[in-house]
Design a protein around this motif. Structure first.
Motif, short mmCIF file in Angstrom:
data_model
loop_
_atom_site.label_atom_id
_atom_site.label_comp_id
_atom_site.label_asym_id
_atom_site.label_seq_id
_atom_site.Cartn_x
_atom_site.Cartn_y
_atom_site.Cartn_z
N LYS A 124 51.01 37.35 49.56
CA LYS A 124 49.40 37.65 49.60
C LYS A 124 49.00 38.54 48.39
CE LYS A 124 48.49 36.50 54.38
NZ LYS A 124 47.88 36.90 55.88
N ASN A 125 49.67 39.64 48.33
CA ASN A 125 49.50 40.64 47.40
C ASN A 125 50.16 40.46 46.20
OD1 ASN A 125 48.10 42.89 46.33
ND2 ASN A 125 49.63 44.57 47.19
N LEU A 126 49.64 39.73 45.29
CA LEU A 126 50.53 39.15 44.09
C LEU A 126 49.50 39.25 42.94
CD1 LEU A 126 53.18 37.89 43.63
CD2 LEU A 126 51.84 35.39 43.60
N PRO A 181 49.28 45.20 43.35
CA PRO A 181 47.87 44.69 43.11
C PRO A 181 47.72 44.64 41.53
CG PRO A 181 47.81 46.34 44.71
CD PRO A 181 49.15 46.30 44.13
N LEU A 182 46.63 43.90 41.09
CA LEU A 182 46.43 43.76 39.58
C LEU A 182 46.16 44.71 38.88
CD1 LEU A 182 45.96 41.79 37.32
CD2 LEU A 182 43.63 41.31 38.11
N LEU A 217 48.27 46.14 35.51
CA LEU A 217 47.77 46.53 34.11
C LEU A 217 47.86 47.72 33.92
CD1 LEU A 217 44.30 44.64 34.84
CD2 LEU A 217 45.99 43.58 33.39
N GLU A 218 47.78 48.68 34.72
CA GLU A 218 48.12 50.11 34.42
C GLU A 218 49.58 50.23 34.02
OE1 GLU A 218 47.16 52.25 37.86
OE2 GLU A 218 44.88 52.18 37.67
N LEU A 219 50.67 49.52 34.67
CA LEU A 219 51.86 49.60 34.23
C LEU A 219 51.88 48.95 32.76
CD1 LEU A 219 53.92 48.49 37.62
CD2 LEU A 219 53.63 50.73 36.39
N GLU A 256 44.60 38.10 39.96
CA GLU A 256 45.20 38.46 40.97
C GLU A 256 45.23 36.95 41.76
OE1 GLU A 256 42.91 40.93 43.59
OE2 GLU A 256 44.09 42.79 42.95
N LYS A 257 46.28 36.67 42.73
CA LYS A 257 46.39 35.57 43.56
C LYS A 257 45.21 35.50 44.73
CE LYS A 257 48.18 33.24 47.12
NZ LYS A 257 48.83 33.48 48.49
#
Length: 475
Positions: A98-100, A162-163, A167-169, A193-194
């Motif tokens: 879910k959290n993708l 989380p997206l 993006l921060e990474l 995000e999915k």
């Protein structure tokens, strides 16, 4: 079968043979030993059966070895997942997590690296980049990150975080690894995000649509974008002709009158919002809706044109795909006749970033439109080499100079080029237009150079909506 494929099949068979023959000999020795030790004397038929079993077993063993070599999960150059295994793993993750977040990460200057340092050096950079990215993600507690090489320097990342965190990474990775293997790298990335989307093709298409209009990696992607919904809204807006037009005033320096308007367009969404071109144009192109969109655009312009003074002209961009479609000429005729508007009130803007291959066929269609009375302008002239092919070989009536000429006119080389181009246009009886004229100083400068049309804040501080245009310039 290609010769290369035939050679590869032969190579795999020879490799399987080298691996299988020792096994076959070992089995033969064991069978012979067992037979002699037990005093078993096989009949002729039993010998045939034993040999048949050995042959079938060995052949099946060769087949499995060859199949194992043929099927691989990884890209041999980088060690990342190859495209097929990437898509397979992405499908599994999308369904089960879910959290993708899914990202497209691009090494933007890979072609330049190939040219300047050679393919072997570029391959080493790709391989090192992949392993550094994997180590970086694991160091930041990203479990089992999927890194797949999709094409060239394009990598798809599937991360169980989380997206925003993804993006921060990516931003931290970009700042940390600006140089790899003593070569400077330029990155561009986008992500989504999915949400409820399980169509992997739609996800990847959306990422490519987004990155194609991302100026730099600093532009962050929107969260929870549903590509299917976006496509549906775009198709619905085109079919329902829900186009929102605005008109940029352009001054004729010879008459000191505004008699030309450049048309801008946005699409109205189902919830009452609007989509800018950078959002919908890539989707329109991918779905093959260029002709339908351009027909809807021309119809919308004609609706406003019929309600304005007949001396007011309009310029707008038409896709080269539509202009290569012979049936588009008939559509132009039908729409113009429907609204009773003269063709000579319209200028079609041409822009491509590469020279045309079939320019003779293209010219036939343009000549047919020009015979009706339409004019053609080269947009962003000087930005690409293709501009020169156009002006040499196509029926051009106007040149709209790239904004670089306005913003960098203080550069002596830029100024010299612009002056030469303006004079060349005069010699060829081609009108000239300079955009981004935002100050009085720029206005007087370009007017003194003999430019035919000027556009920018010095002319008008904002575009006109349809109703404002009709109210001010109604016929």
């Amino acid at each position: 079968m290609l010769f290369s494929e035939s050679e590869e099949r032969a190579r795999r068979f020879r490799l399987a043979l080298r691996m299988g023959v020792p096994i076959l000999l070992l089995i033969g020795v064991i069978v012979t030993y067992v037979v002699r030790k037990n005093g078993f004397v096989p009949s002729g038929m039993e010998i045939v059966l034993i040999l048949a079993v050995l042959f079938i077993s060995t052949y099946f063993l060769f087949f499995l070895i060859n199949l194992g070599q043929a099927e691989t999960y990884i890209d041999r150059m980088t060690g990342a997942f190859n495209r097929e295994s990437l898509i397979e793993n992405l499908k599994k993750r999308v369904k089960s997590h879910k959290n993708l977040s899914i990202l497209l990460f691009r090494i933007e200057n890979l072609p330049a690296i190939n040219d300047h340092y050679g393919i072997d050096r570029a391959d080493k950079v790709l391989r090192l980049f992949t392993h550094l990215l994997d180590e970086f993600l694991k160091l930041h507690n990203v479990k089992e990150p999927i890194i797949g090489r999709y094409h060239g320097g394009d990598f798809i990342l599937v991360l169980d975080i989380p997206l925003q965190k993804s993006l921060e990474l990516m931003e931290e990775f970009e700042s940390t690894y600006k140089d790899i293997g003593q070569i400077s790298l330029e990155y561009k990335y986008t992500g989504m995000e999915k949400d409820e989307v399980t169509d992997v093709s739609a996800i990847i298409n959306h990422l490519y649509d987004t990155i194609s209009h991302t100026k730099s990696s600093k532009e962050k992607s929107e969260k929870k974008v549903n590509p299917k919904t976006l496509e549906y809204e775009i198709v619905e807006a085109i079919e329902s002709e829900k186009l929102h037009l605005h008109y940029v005033p352009t001054l004729n320096t010879h008459t000191n009158e505004i008699d030309l308007f450049e048309v801008g367009v946005r699409l109205e969404t189902l919830n009452g919002g609007v989509l800018p071109p950078k959002k919908f144009i890539p989707v329109v192109n991918r779905l093959g809706l260029e002709k339908s969109f351009d027909e809807a655009l021309f119809k919308a312009v004609c609706k406003d044109a019929m309600r304005t003074d007949c001396n007011i002209r309009f310029s707008f961009n038409i896709s080269p795909f539509s202009l290569r479609n012979e049936s588009f000429v008939d559509s132009i005729k039908d729409i113009a006749q429907q609204f009773g508007v003269n063709y000579d009130r319209f200028t079609i803007e041409l822009f491509e970033n590469r020279p045309l291959k079939d320019i003779k066929r293209y010219r036939v269609i343009l000549d047919e439109l020009r015979d009706l009375g339409l004019e053609f302008a080269l947009d962003n002239f000087g930005a690409q080499n293709a501009s020169f092919e156009y002006i040499k070989r196509l029926p051009v009536d106007m040149v709209q100079f790239d904004k670089e000429f306005t913003h960098s006119y203080n550069n002596p080389k830029i100024a010299a080029l612009l002056n030469a181009y303006i004079q060349a246009c005069k010699n060829m009886e081609i009108k000239s237009l300079v955009k981004w004229v935002d100050t009085e100083e720029a206005f007087h400068l370009f007017s003194s150079l003999g430019v035919d049309y000027l556009q920018g804040f010095a002319i008008s501080n904002r575009p006109l909506e349809s109703e404002s245009l009709i109210k001010k310039y109604g016929g």
